[in-house]
Structure formats: C-alpha cells, structure tokens
Design a protein around this motif. Sequence first.
Motif, PDB file in Angstrom:
ATOM      1  N   TYR A  44       1.262   8.990  55.475  1.00  0.00           N
ATOM      2  CA  TYR A  44       0.937   9.995  54.462  1.00  0.00           C
ATOM      3  C   TYR A  44       2.185  10.369  53.675  1.00  0.00           C
ATOM      4  O   TYR A  44       3.292  10.396  54.233  1.00  0.00           O
ATOM      5  CB  TYR A  44       0.338  11.250  55.119  1.00  0.00           C
ATOM      6  N   TYR A 101      -4.276   4.858  53.918  1.00  0.00           N
ATOM      7  CA  TYR A 101      -3.142   5.567  53.312  1.00  0.00           C
ATOM      8  C   TYR A 101      -3.145   5.463  51.787  1.00  0.00           C
ATOM      9  O   TYR A 101      -2.658   6.362  51.101  1.00  0.00           O
ATOM     10  CB  TYR A 101      -1.825   5.062  53.911  1.00  0.00           C
ATOM     11  N   ALA A 104      -5.644   8.130  50.851  1.00  0.00           N
ATOM     12  CA  ALA A 104      -5.036   9.451  51.057  1.00  0.00           C
ATOM     13  C   ALA A 104      -4.049   9.770  49.940  1.00  0.00           C
ATOM     14  O   ALA A 104      -4.001  10.906  49.436  1.00  0.00           O
ATOM     15  CB  ALA A 104      -4.323   9.488  52.412  1.00  0.00           C
TER      16      ALA A 104
END
Length: 498
Positions: A44, A101, A104
């Motif tokens: 992240y 990811y 995200a």
Amino acid sequence: MSHLPATPKPVRLFNTLSGQVDDLVPMDGKELRMYACGPTVYDYGHIGNFRTFLAIDVLRRFLKLNGMPLRHVMNITDVDDKIIRNAAAAGVPIGEYTPKYVNAFFEDLEALGVERPEIIARATENIDRMVELIQKLADAGAAYRTEDGSWYFRLRAFPEYGKLSKKDLSGMEDGARVDVDEYEKDSARDFALWKAAKPGETSWETPIGRGRPGWHIECSAMSMKYLGDSFDLHAGGEDLMFPHHENEIAQSESVTHKALAHHWMHVRFLLVDGRKMSKSEGNFYTLRDLLLKGYKASAIRLALISVPYRHQLNFTFDGLVDATAAIDRLRTFNDRLMKGAFPAGENPDIQTAAKKAHEEYIAALANDLNTAEARAPIFDLVRLSNTAMDQGRFHQADGEAVKTVLADFDAVFAVIDDRDTEATRRAVEWAKQEGRDVVPELLAQQSLTDEAINALLAERDQAKKRRDFTRADQIRKELTEKGITIEDSKDGVRWKRK
C-alpha cells in the motif's frame, strides 16, 4: 466563468536539470507532454509517496486551469525485485500478487482527489518495447550481455552520466556491475537492463533471451513510446533522481542523441514529527492508516500540498487538525455563499478584494507552485466576505465575484467539494475485510447515512415545532455522540461529520 486573463501567465517551475526556475512550455507549442513515475505495486502507498502524486496533481490541475492541453503518462511498475520477493513470500505469481495493490493505489488516489493521467502504462504490457530499446543499446555499443544471459548498460558509453543529479562520479568503477533495482549507496556502476530468468521467477521469452526487465529500462521504453524521443517534463520524487532518472537519461539518450526531457521536477520527501518516516521508528503511515484513525481524506490532501513541493514538509497530527479546521471554514463559507439571499448591487471593497485575491493566487501558483502563498489570499477573502455578510454589506454581484475565485481555488486545491464520507466508508469496509482495527467512533459515525441524519434532523425540527424539546435535545445528543456537528442558523440547520 474564470477570472483568468486571455493570455495566462507562463507557469514557472524549478528545473533540476538546469538548476533554475524555468518557464514550462510545450515544445510543439500545443500540448504539454509529461511523464511521471508511478508506483511500484508491492504494498500500500504511504503518505511520502502520495505527497509526490499530489504535487504532480496540483501541477496538472493548474496547467489545465491555465488552458494548457496535457498528455500526461504515468507508469505502473508491476514487475521488479520487491514485487518478486513479496509475491514469492506470499506463494503466488506476480500476476496474482499485484492487482490488489494496483486497485488500492487508484482507490487511494481517488480518495485524495488526484486526477487520473491521460495514459497509464503498465510495465508488464510493454516488455516488447523494452527489448527493442535494449537491442538498440547493444547496436550502439552501450549494452553488453553477461555469461548468465543478463544485459547491462555500459556506463562509460555515456560520458554525460550524472548531469541531472550533479554528482561527482569521477570515482566510478569501470566495468563494476550492480544488478539490484535499488542502489544501496551513491555508487555509479553498470546497471542491469535485462535479468536472466531464475528458477521460479516470472520471465518472458524474447529475442534477447528469457528473463525480465530491470526497473530503469521500463520508464525509458514507456515514456518514449507514448511521448516521443524527447518530451517536455519528467516528474517524480526526489529519491528517484539518482540512480533511476539518471539511468533513464543514459539509456534513452544513448539511442536517440536527444534530450529525454527538457524539464525535470522532483518533489521532496516528508518528515513525520520531525523524523524520517520508517516502520522501525513507528511513524510510517499509509493513507488508509490515517483514514482509519478518523482523519478526513481532504484534510490529508490539504496538509500534504500546503507546503510547496520543493520544501521539506514536516507531517504532524496537529497539522492534520489545522487542515481539517481550514477545510471546515472553507466549506461553511461556501455553503453560506451558495445559500445566502444577498441584496442586489455590489460592494466595491469586496469586488477589489476578490480581484486582488485571484491575482495573488494565480501569481503564487505560476511561481514554482507556491501553494502556501496561493492559499493565503483565499482565506483572507473568506474572512473579509464573512464580515461583510455579518454587517449586511455583501451583495449579489459580490457573491458572483467570490464564487469565481473559490471555483478557481478548488479547481487546483480540490478540498471544498465534500467527498470525505465515501473515502472513509471505503476504508472502513476494507479494514473489516482485512481484519484491521478501526476506531470505535468511526464505526459509530459510519453507521449513520446522510439520509438517516437528514431524517433525524427533520424529526428534530418537528419536535421543536410541537415544543417537545426533550426529544429535540435527545436527537442532537445522539447525533453529537456519533460525530455529527449541528449548527442552527437563520438560514436553517447545517450539519457536518467531525
């Protein structure tokens, strides 16, 4: 309707390559072509990463406000050493590891109000271009193959190496090689362009052998594919200047013999509470960490862009509280401006102040994106206008003039429009799925939808009309406990989430 003049001021931006503040103008006189290094999607994003993406967002938003057509490319590094290491630890191929990811990252950008670039280029979708570039480097004598089948860039083939970072590389070890994607120290060595396949690693079968690209070749190949051999601006965090950007220049210019980019923008990293951010220091925060502590996405955005991009930013929780209060002032004023019933006519003082605030705001941004100087006149105008409204000296024409200034402010700062509830709701949903902690107050606040709040306020209004003040007070207390602030004014009831 913008107050911008017919011929906008040129945007001036510090150029790392020239070492001075230069006009940022498109080479072709039509469209500004810019490349910005995107994320390496192994985890992240943290707030240091997002400071860079936000600074680039401020630039692109201001260029657009200035009437500049843009062709902005951002890469996604979805294959590199860290990704391979993490995917192996998780026991999955990189193609299964990275999508979580990548998604995200874009959710976080959306939460922070960052506009998407015109083109998003993924490394794994451009392997053929990287291979072509390596072949051209080999033909030019700037690349060589080692016994294991890997390819390296021959640093002594590019005498200008170091011109961006201004490093003294006279102690360079001729022929010494580095095959990791991140250099551990300021050493200039031949770097990997293509890494021969290792057992179990993701790899591609290509004319130069089976393997995968080195990190640096990815950006060279993709920037030139979408923007041409030579383009206007290359941007990224200050940590990328050496060796990543230096290596990009060497790879690209060894083949094209043209400047890869005319302008280089580097965003400084931040400190957290006066210290370098690191997991070992316990001061490492992703955007999601902060949202789950109850801070608003808009406040995080404002805190990260309020200090000009070339200055060190010391990120603190007090700073987030201040940013939250500043946004509340702006939103409360904007609400008053939109809903107020002002008398016809104009107040010359407000008209003059609006024009001056706008000129100062534009001038500050045009001068190397000085966001601190840009926000000051806007808040001065809000104070002056609020006072004039309180004294009955604010008129309809003043409302129009101030609305225009606020619209141009928000076209760049993007904090007046309230998108915070959705960003927080997403973060809470994610935390539940991932088994992460959420502060109880946030869970209570999220349990109330906007519709439910409006329904309770309507019930409170009815209770007051029938003089049932016990119930009215009970509703107010219930909302306050769930983080909802109620303001009764002559224009009606306003509410906001803390």
